[in-house]
Scaffold this active site. Structure first.
Site, mmCIF file in Angstrom:
data_model
loop_
_atom_site.group_PDB
_atom_site.id
_atom_site.type_symbol
_atom_site.label_atom_id
_atom_site.label_comp_id
_atom_site.label_asym_id
_atom_site.label_seq_id
_atom_site.Cartn_x
_atom_site.Cartn_y
_atom_site.Cartn_z
ATOM 1 N N GLY A 76 -9.557 2.499 -1.437
ATOM 2 C CA GLY A 76 -10.533 1.927 -0.530
ATOM 3 C C GLY A 76 -10.377 0.416 -0.449
ATOM 4 N N CYS A 77 -10.968 -0.171 0.589
ATOM 5 C CA CYS A 77 -10.812 -1.613 0.798
ATOM 6 C C CYS A 77 -11.548 -2.399 -0.290
ATOM 7 C CB CYS A 77 -11.289 -1.997 2.189
ATOM 8 S SG CYS A 77 -12.898 -1.332 2.654
ATOM 9 N N TYR A 78 -12.808 -2.044 -0.558
ATOM 10 C CA TYR A 78 -13.532 -2.762 -1.607
ATOM 11 C C TYR A 78 -12.838 -2.603 -2.962
ATOM 12 C CZ TYR A 78 -17.525 -3.290 1.637
ATOM 13 O OH TYR A 78 -18.342 -3.618 2.686
#
Lengths: 349, 349, 349, 349
Positions: free
Chosen positions: A152-154
């Site tokens: 995921g990006c986070y």
């Protein structure tokens, strides 16, 4: 048109933002050949009708997943919603390697998946086989993987700066605060009220406070690095911008350590890395300086509070936080130079 | 045109954003009469030339401070740069009451001022007289003050939620992280490269990490509330938006306390307040919902980490973070209802 | 709570942007009392759940139109989609006066309506009764109307500067180009792909080129002023901003006339108007200077081409282009001062 | 590091937005080697200090023009302010070829230059030698030029669609209206009040109405195509976005011609062009679909008014409107494929 030496690629869910971003890289990638694109709702349309900026490119039209001729596909990027994804991937022939950009195979613990995503995991065997695709950290496993779960990006923005520090026990695993700010493309291209211009423009808000689904993914990576269970404080915020993700991370130093020690450790851990950069003392990254490129840039600061430090990391959520890292993983899975097709300069301003 | 019962007002530094915002409120304030406006660089121009949205209003022209006829002024709002401000205020006749929007009189300790602002304080006697203008907290002192130091935008957003919790010892004073996100008007109207559209739009970055001048101001307020020295972690971020300021605050609960206890204490502390609101469980504030209004809205959440909580507060940096609170202080200093001239509804979207 | 002398008001379709904007004005309007709010999809919710910036206000909850007690309503603002609107309005008791913000009653010619909106008009008798609510132009008729068709945003910005010039034959009716730029709230709050932040931010495009439904509405008003059939060139553009509408209008001067003559005629036509302003020579309006206020501001320029002029008009599409003008019409229909409840200053920046 | 077969390049004025954009392309251009960068105010600094997104690239530091070793330069891009430019270029050794991105050599008529730019041209002989760098139109001359005057952004967006139509007399040369909307990078990186975020964000305005300096440049190109003097109506608008320029162009058809004829003529004129695209009937371009790429995309529409048409063209003002076209000219001047180093895909969103 087919070149035997090229990787023949399908992009499943090509009409969204991560799909479009994959196409931006793949269309100019020297070893990639795009042989299939799918988009269930837009099946039957030409790709340029849904992604007009690609209208002048030579691309297959949009089909349904069920229509793909898998004999012409070596590797599939999967940009489908979680839940749907595991069923689709379970149905793919074994010769197809997969980089999955959904959340379906990121959590090794299927119970944790069920808790976070509100549904039982329906492909636990595949989950066992999946490798977590944080390339700089799990490079060796990714090379041999058939199924890579793209982070995921986070979690990408949080793990890259924190993992080396936890591995070397330079910071306290029990006291980590991650405050993240993301551009709106992170929410996808679905027409949701909360993604409307007038609900995002000229303002900022936190969402999913203490409940966001990326939190267990972050914990998983930090725990592995620390060798103990880590629970991080994590708050995502929605920003009035298309792209970019900044994480401001507050940590407690291990006894006797300094912010300079953290910077030194990160420089050493990422020396020679093409896509992870550590800034010199005093400099702070900005998302606009990584727009469109596969970079994670981190600055390190002594906190005002004694014995503490602040890390600030910047990525483009659609690139190092999604499609760029996915290409990086494809390269690694295919024995290609890791940087192939990713050597761009940020679009500033 | 002059009404004897009205407060005759000068705005010093009227051509910037906080000056303009004061005029927005004052022009419709039932008890205010604007008798002088100053702007050193634009002196001699009509106000509408510099603030075209006010071109259809009846306003004095822009003068220099030296040209103001103080016999026609009861109260001055001072929107001048720090440093300059103390000299100007020291030169005002004693009958003029002052709400100072600069930083010059916010720090009670002139040594702390010198350290933060890089210059010796030249009006220490005035500093002793000054009252810190966080209205809900220092209301009684403000009523009797001649000189009110209007709080900074970041300190307002941090202190309003934290002070009641520290006073009641519901949180640990030694472990406070404040991560703040501000619209670009907080940097003023000066033509600085870092405030250009193309350097702010479509991106986010932290600045002044661990060194921002508002940090000692925050510490001062939190220390007074805690009854001990508090040093907070504080990181400001520049947002691609005109207005709005969100602070995400990470705290450690005192033994046995819950997030619900914090919410309850804040509800009790601010019961009946017109300008401070606490959201029910599960709700998170957004800056776009306080655009243009004198409100601080706070949400309270249990953290994922046991024994911790997260507070999110939202203000309009130009209103409750500057000019709105200044009017609130003027009202209080003048024996007027505190809400007079401030009863607006947010401009959404 | 009810005051017999107040106008008891229902807002139908209160959960969208024009509804919210009506509430912003009505909640502070001295003669208005809000007795009913409807929102079919959100019926049963409290208003603050859908419009959180109004959560601290005293408002009725959201109901369905069918649930409204019309005995407690004197005047209804109708913010419903076109098509639906005519059925709802046809069903209202005769004692209820109506300001309709939809397009259903703007076109006097029901055939023109059918052509533009793709459906037969189902309330032609009501259409005959309806008065077009461009207040400055049709004030006398509005005063006596039961049903006022509030103008579209583009038509307001185009007609206010052009009608006086056509009436006085200062410009050629056959050669008018209107190039308009609108903020995204003009598209409403519905979750449409084209209104997503990432489809609007950081870019601009024309839409509905030569086919937009506001074009016949513009023609209707210009034709009435010119005393002959006018067909205008008209192109709307979608802007990356919440609010604001700018129209740049290119006209051919009547023989012997100058841009100065146009400015003079507009100044004369709108002398004493509170909500229509003409700028002096050399000045050009900006939408940010009318943000949140019920103003139309116009600048007039000689074109580079001999015998031609350029007009630039700015409004807030949600205020003078929708809800502000609707309140202005309500005031006029109710014998109240036209400016009541509308005397705001723009929110700049 | 030096490769004898590469073009050795200096960028004069490298610290602004067009300079940065040149570097983005040149650093990945197979035949370019950057040997000198200048920036008078920032001379002595490393380039990454001023352009942090380039900090990880191998680049010369910033010098003053006077310090450049011209024996190591084959071609210079000149991104200096007008006025200054002609003096600098006049002083360059004859072996250095030049692509000038300023306005100093765009107007063939030095009197027209003096009128538009308020100063006498001081290098009229060089002006005679200069070739106007609208590549698709003046390709043959550019190939042989030593000094190419790179077109302005507005003129590029206006001339590309109009020149073929005027050459073929498909439209009336006497009746052309060009309404243009530009991102704020068009104003450069200088710290001017009008370029501040808060003066540009959330709003739009026209500027330089009927007086903008690009108007004579547009006239010059259109006149050459029409074979008669053309004066166009032209209004530029400042948009709340970093990049992108849209021109909406209103034209009168020659007798008997249709919008379809215009589209056909443009398709024929630009058949085979890599960087100019004509959309099929019904489609309208958006600046976000050309972000970061060297494209001009045009849509053609029948107007509502009989005998008229509307053209909409989109470019990225920093690419086809400046630095991309400059590289295209460099390629052409150097005998390289015109598309070399420019084959990118738009960054969407």
């Amino acid at each position: 048109m087919s070149s035997p030496e090229k990787i023949r690629i399908a992009v499943l869910g090509a009409s969204g933002y991560t799909g479009a971003e994959l196409l931006r890289f793949l269309l100019r990638h020297p070893a990639a050949e795009i042989t299939a694109l799918t988009a269930e709702k837009n099946a039957g349309q030409k790709t340029g009708a849904v992604l007009p900026h690609l209208d002048f490119e030579d691309l297959p039209g949009l089909a349904r997943v069920a229509e793909v001729d898998w004999s012409r596909v070596d590797l599939a990027f999967c940009c489908l919603p979680h839940g749907v994804t595991q069923d689709v991937i379970a149905g793919l022939p074994r010769h197809v390697r997969i980089v999955d950009l959904s959340a379906d195979f990121r959590l090794a613990d299927v119970e944790a998946y069920a808790a976070a995503y509100g549904q039982k995991h329906r492909a636990p065997a595949l989950q066992k086989e999946a490798v977590y695709g944080l390339t700089e950290i799990y490079r060796a496993q990714i090379e041999k993987a058939r199924l890579v779960a793209n982070p995921g990006c986070y979690p990408t923005s949080a793990q890259l700066p924190l993992i080396p520090l936890l591995r070397e026990k330079l910071i306290e695993a029990a006291d980590i605060v991650i405050d993240s700010k993301s551009g709106v493309t992170g929410a996808g291209r679905e027409a949701k009220p909360g993604s409307l211009y007038a609900e995002v423009g000229e303002g900022v808000h936190a969402y999913g406070v203490a409940t966001h689904r990326h939190a267990p993914e972050i914990d998983q990576g930090l725990s592995a690095a620390a060798g103990r269970t880590v629970t991080a404080s994590f708050t995502p915020h929605l920003m009035p911008m298309n792209r970019g993700l900044l994480s401001t991370i507050y940590v407690k130093l291990a006894a006797g350590k300094t912010a300079g020690d953290l910077r030194g450790a990160l420089e050493a851990a990422y020396a020679g890395e093409a896509f992870v950069k550590i800034l010199p003392e005093g400099l702070s990254p900005a998302t606009r300086h990584v727009r469109g490129v596969n970079l994670c840039v981190t600055g390190v600061f002594a906190d005002r509070r004694a014995g503490r430090a602040i890390l600030v990391s910047a990525i483009d959520n659609l690139v190092k936080g999604a499609s760029g890292q996915a290409i990086q993983n494809m390269n690694r899975m295919s024995g290609l130079p890791e940087t192939m097709g990713l050597d761009y300069i940020a679009l500033f301003p």
